[in-house]
Design an enzyme around this catalytic site. Structure first.
Site, PDB file in Angstrom:
ATOM      1  N   GLN A  83      -5.327  19.217 -29.942  1.00 47.17           N
ATOM      2  CA  GLN A  83      -5.690  17.828 -29.643  1.00 47.17           C
ATOM      3  C   GLN A  83      -4.467  16.941 -29.863  1.00 47.17           C
ATOM      4  O   GLN A  83      -4.074  16.672 -30.993  1.00 47.17           O
ATOM      5  CB  GLN A  83      -6.850  17.391 -30.544  1.00 47.17           C
ATOM      6  CG  GLN A  83      -7.379  16.025 -30.264  1.00 47.17           C
ATOM      7  CD  GLN A  83      -8.505  15.647 -31.215  1.00 47.17           C
ATOM      8  OE1 GLN A  83      -8.842  16.385 -32.124  1.00 47.17           O
ATOM      9  NE2 GLN A  83      -9.082  14.483 -31.001  1.00 47.17           N
ATOM     10  N   HIS A 106     -11.680  12.312 -27.297  1.00 45.27           N
ATOM     11  CA  HIS A 106     -11.604  11.946 -25.881  1.00 45.27           C
ATOM     12  C   HIS A 106     -12.008  13.133 -25.013  1.00 45.27           C
ATOM     13  O   HIS A 106     -11.809  14.283 -25.373  1.00 45.27           O
ATOM     14  CB  HIS A 106     -10.220  11.421 -25.496  1.00 45.27           C
ATOM     15  CG  HIS A 106      -9.078  12.342 -25.762  1.00 45.27           C
ATOM     16  ND1 HIS A 106      -8.605  12.615 -27.034  1.00 45.27           N
ATOM     17  CD2 HIS A 106      -8.292  13.048 -24.926  1.00 45.27           C
ATOM     18  CE1 HIS A 106      -7.581  13.442 -26.961  1.00 45.27           C
ATOM     19  NE2 HIS A 106      -7.369  13.736 -25.686  1.00 45.27           N
TER      20      HIS A 106
END
Length: 122
Positions: free
Chosen positions: A90, A96
């Site tokens: 990430q 997200h």
């Protein structure tokens, strides 16, 4: 906080906004993998999928469906991939969801501004 997504939410960094409500924001990725590559983020800072509440998560996926349809209708992509990374993979530590259109034919990457213009048309 030095989170780029929080800065986008607060208006400190501009974006190509596709959707916004009180809870979430969707915008075109400035460094897309494909034409129409969209990021969908909660306005409240959550680190990853283990941090976000179920109600916000479900709202994100409800809006993701709408964006999927818009991308298909406006950009004529052949498929959509939803990706959500956690941990070391990430890059931005703010939950997200990537919405990435897929094209069967070799589709050259267009400038984000041009893609946004296509998506903004009625």
């Amino acid at each position: 906080m030095n989170c780029i997504f929080c800065k986008i939410i607060n208006g400190e960094i501009p974006c190509y906004k596709l959707y916004e409500d009180d809870t979430i924001l969707a915008f075109l990725d400035i460094n897309p993998d494909s034409n129409g590559h969209t990021l969908l983020i909660p306005k409240k800072h959550y680190t990853d999928i283990m941090d976000i509440d179920n109600e916000t998560l479900m709202h994100i996926f409800d809006v993701a469906r709408e964006i999927k349809t818009k991308l298909e209708n406006k950009l004529h992509c052949d498929g959509i991939t939803f990706i959500q990374n956690n941990g070391d993979v990430q890059e931005v530590k703010h939950y997200h969801l990537h919405i990435k259109p897929y094209y069967n034919k070799n589709s050259h990457l267009q400038p984000v501004e041009d893609v946004f213009e296509k998506l903004a048309k009625n």
